[in-house]
Design a protein around this motif. Structure first.
Motif, PDB file in Angstrom:
ATOM      1  N   GLU A 105      48.185  38.815  48.430  1.00  0.00           N
ATOM      2  CA  GLU A 105      47.283  39.981  48.330  1.00  0.00           C
ATOM      3  C   GLU A 105      46.663  40.104  46.945  1.00  0.00           C
ATOM      4  OE1 GLU A 105      48.765  43.598  50.305  1.00  0.00           O
ATOM      5  OE2 GLU A 105      50.480  42.391  50.899  1.00  0.00           O
ATOM      6  N   GLU A 121      39.120  39.339  46.613  1.00  0.00           N
ATOM      7  CA  GLU A 121      40.372  39.877  47.143  1.00  0.00           C
ATOM      8  C   GLU A 121      41.046  38.934  48.133  1.00  0.00           C
ATOM      9  OE1 GLU A 121      40.348  44.162  48.144  1.00  0.00           O
ATOM     10  OE2 GLU A 121      38.222  44.093  47.656  1.00  0.00           O
ATOM     11  N   LEU A 131      41.199  47.685  35.469  1.00  0.00           N
ATOM     12  CA  LEU A 131      42.606  47.418  35.796  1.00  0.00           C
ATOM     13  C   LEU A 131      43.450  48.226  34.822  1.00  0.00           C
ATOM     14  CD1 LEU A 131      44.828  45.875  37.336  1.00  0.00           C
ATOM     15  CD2 LEU A 131      44.411  43.900  35.860  1.00  0.00           C
ATOM     16  N   LYS A 187      34.456  47.238  36.973  1.00  0.00           N
ATOM     17  CA  LYS A 187      35.782  47.090  37.567  1.00  0.00           C
ATOM     18  C   LYS A 187      36.801  47.429  36.475  1.00  0.00           C
ATOM     19  CE  LYS A 187      35.111  42.740  38.445  1.00  0.00           C
ATOM     20  NZ  LYS A 187      33.762  42.603  37.864  1.00  0.00           N
ATOM     21  N   LEU A 202      39.406  39.892  39.022  1.00  0.00           N
ATOM     22  CA  LEU A 202      38.359  40.817  38.588  1.00  0.00           C
ATOM     23  C   LEU A 202      37.645  40.186  37.403  1.00  0.00           C
ATOM     24  CD1 LEU A 202      40.795  43.860  38.725  1.00  0.00           C
ATOM     25  CD2 LEU A 202      38.962  43.442  40.373  1.00  0.00           C
ATOM     26  N   TRP A 211      58.081  43.836  39.628  1.00  0.00           N
ATOM     27  CA  TRP A 211      56.722  43.926  39.092  1.00  0.00           C
ATOM     28  C   TRP A 211      56.731  43.697  37.598  1.00  0.00           C
ATOM     29  CZ3 TRP A 211      52.551  44.265  42.271  1.00  0.00           C
ATOM     30  CH2 TRP A 211      52.837  44.509  43.623  1.00  0.00           C
ATOM     31  N   SER A 254      53.870  43.111  33.927  1.00  0.00           N
ATOM     32  CA  SER A 254      52.504  43.086  33.386  1.00  0.00           C
ATOM     33  C   SER A 254      52.530  42.464  32.003  1.00  0.00           C
ATOM     34  CB  SER A 254      51.915  44.501  33.320  1.00  0.00           C
ATOM     35  OG  SER A 254      52.696  45.316  32.456  1.00  0.00           O
ATOM     36  N   MET A 311      41.716  47.631  31.091  1.00  0.00           N
ATOM     37  CA  MET A 311      40.715  46.584  30.928  1.00  0.00           C
ATOM     38  C   MET A 311      39.547  46.940  31.841  1.00  0.00           C
ATOM     39  SD  MET A 311      41.343  42.531  30.951  1.00  0.00           S
ATOM     40  CE  MET A 311      40.270  41.440  30.058  1.00  0.00           C
ATOM     41  N   LEU A 363      44.305  40.375  31.441  1.00  0.00           N
ATOM     42  CA  LEU A 363      45.373  41.316  31.807  1.00  0.00           C
ATOM     43  C   LEU A 363      45.901  40.885  33.169  1.00  0.00           C
ATOM     44  CD1 LEU A 363      47.027  43.897  31.360  1.00  0.00           C
ATOM     45  CD2 LEU A 363      45.072  45.232  32.163  1.00  0.00           C
ATOM     46  N   LEU A 364      47.201  40.697  33.256  1.00  0.00           N
ATOM     47  CA  LEU A 364      47.831  40.238  34.493  1.00  0.00           C
ATOM     48  C   LEU A 364      48.860  41.252  34.997  1.00  0.00           C
ATOM     49  CD1 LEU A 364      48.639  36.473  33.711  1.00  0.00           C
ATOM     50  CD2 LEU A 364      46.738  37.355  35.094  1.00  0.00           C
ATOM     51  N   VAL A 365      48.825  41.509  36.300  1.00  0.00           N
ATOM     52  CA  VAL A 365      49.923  42.199  36.983  1.00  0.00           C
ATOM     53  C   VAL A 365      50.583  41.160  37.873  1.00  0.00           C
ATOM     54  CG1 VAL A 365      50.543  44.000  38.641  1.00  0.00           C
ATOM     55  CG2 VAL A 365      48.770  44.443  36.912  1.00  0.00           C
ATOM     56  N   LEU A 417      41.041  46.788  26.466  1.00  0.00           N
ATOM     57  CA  LEU A 417      40.495  45.427  26.459  1.00  0.00           C
ATOM     58  C   LEU A 417      39.092  45.496  27.061  1.00  0.00           C
ATOM     59  CD1 LEU A 417      43.807  43.954  27.922  1.00  0.00           C
ATOM     60  CD2 LEU A 417      43.060  43.673  25.550  1.00  0.00           C
ATOM     61  N   VAL A 436      44.192  39.848  43.635  1.00  0.00           N
ATOM     62  CA  VAL A 436      42.785  40.201  43.400  1.00  0.00           C
ATOM     63  C   VAL A 436      42.396  39.712  42.015  1.00  0.00           C
ATOM     64  CG1 VAL A 436      41.100  42.093  43.208  1.00  0.00           C
ATOM     65  CG2 VAL A 436      43.021  42.297  44.795  1.00  0.00           C
ATOM     66  N   ARG A 442      49.244  39.296  41.084  1.00  0.00           N
ATOM     67  CA  ARG A 442      48.740  40.308  42.012  1.00  0.00           C
ATOM     68  C   ARG A 442      47.344  40.756  41.597  1.00  0.00           C
ATOM     69  NH1 ARG A 442      51.194  42.660  46.540  1.00  0.00           N
ATOM     70  NH2 ARG A 442      50.128  44.575  47.036  1.00  0.00           N
ATOM     71  N   GLU A 443      47.183  40.976  40.278  1.00  0.00           N
ATOM     72  CA  GLU A 443      45.851  41.247  39.738  1.00  0.00           C
ATOM     73  C   GLU A 443      45.643  40.453  38.465  1.00  0.00           C
ATOM     74  OE1 GLU A 443      47.304  44.698  40.332  1.00  0.00           O
ATOM     75  OE2 GLU A 443      46.350  44.816  42.303  1.00  0.00           O
ATOM     76  N   GLU A 444      44.452  39.875  38.358  1.00  0.00           N
ATOM     77  CA  GLU A 444      44.024  39.176  37.145  1.00  0.00           C
ATOM     78  C   GLU A 444      42.680  39.750  36.753  1.00  0.00           C
ATOM     79  OE1 GLU A 444      42.937  34.559  36.046  1.00  0.00           O
ATOM     80  OE2 GLU A 444      41.931  35.489  37.764  1.00  0.00           O
ATOM     81  N   MET A 445      42.546  40.097  35.471  1.00  0.00           N
ATOM     82  CA  MET A 445      41.237  40.515  34.984  1.00  0.00           C
ATOM     83  C   MET A 445      40.988  39.780  33.686  1.00  0.00           C
ATOM     84  SD  MET A 445      39.802  44.339  34.715  1.00  0.00           S
ATOM     85  CE  MET A 445      38.059  44.663  34.848  1.00  0.00           C
TER      86      MET A 445
END
Lengths: 154, 154
Positions: A54, A66, B130, B128, A58, A103, A105, B147, A130-132, B58, A56, A144-147
């Motif tokens: 799941e 997604e 995060l 967007k 960004l 979880w 970060s 971010m 930034l990673l979750v 960020l 996403v 789970r999330e990358e920006m």
């Protein structure tokens, strides 16, 4: 109890949960190394193995991408449009790792150098990330999330 | 035990831990509303009340801005350079809220309209975001990492 059964019981957790053999900080050090290496080698299969189903991503100027399958297709398309390009430098420096249960970060600064074919000038990119992360059923940490966004040369 | 003491015991948790009166998801709904409202009103004090002391923002093309005091100064400088500007629209749509203990994360899409002074055209920005949130000692959720990057108009 025989010595063999005892040995099996002692070793079993390492086989059942390979991602849990170390503490979470060590596990995420391994994740960070795998994440860098997959980018450096432009190995899309290795990169996608680091994504949550799941997940996403960004990225600047794009709509959110997604789901692991959608990200995999997007990544394949990106690499297909860059025949002959090689990533020659990928340096990620991560900070403020926080782990809470399944979880985690962390944020970082990134430096990438891409060498185009035919002796064109290298493309030098500094950024922030930034990673979750989520620990999956198999005990491995996945994105789970990358920006990512543009940064500055230090 | 007098009725007054009983009443005090019943009410006390709400006074001691105001942020914990609801469940974490409801608490973060309140955070999201406060976050939007502070931006809409360009209320820097209200915005900074939502930041963790060790927070990091960020933003595109900038070096990481680290620590609540540094972010507060940066934000004051930004607003000081925009006399007469007003935020007329701030819409944030958040997804995939995950809470684990004292830590949480969510990503979103943002839409901001800023009206410059003297009838200049409005600045319409889609993006967007995060967020990594941390529940502080006082029970309130605050931004540990933020971010933002450019998005697309849906």
């Amino acid at each position: 109890m025989s010595r063999h059964i005892l040995l099996l019981l002692v070793l079993a957790p390492a086989f059942v949960c390979p991602g849990r053999a170390a503490n979470p900080e060590q596990e995420i050090d391994v994740f960070n190394r795998d994440f860098r290496d997959a980018t450096l080698r432009m190995d899309n299969a290795a990169a996608m193995a680091l994504w949550d189903d799941e997940g996403v991503t960004l990225l600047p100027g794009l709509a959110p991408i997604e789901g692991k399958k959608t990200i995999a297709k997007w990544l394949d398309d990106v690499v297909a449009r860059m025949p002959g390009y090689r990533v020659t430098v990928q340096e990620n420096s991560f900070h403020d790792l926080q782990v809470s249960g399944e979880w985690a970060s962390e944020w970082g600064t990134t430096h990438q150098v891409v060498q185009p074919p035919d002796g064109k000038p290298a493309i030098d990119t500094w950024g922030k990330i930034l990673l979750v992360l989520h620990r999956d059923h198999d005990g491995r940490w996945r994105i789970r999330e990358e920006m990512w966004t543009q940064g500055t040369k230090p």
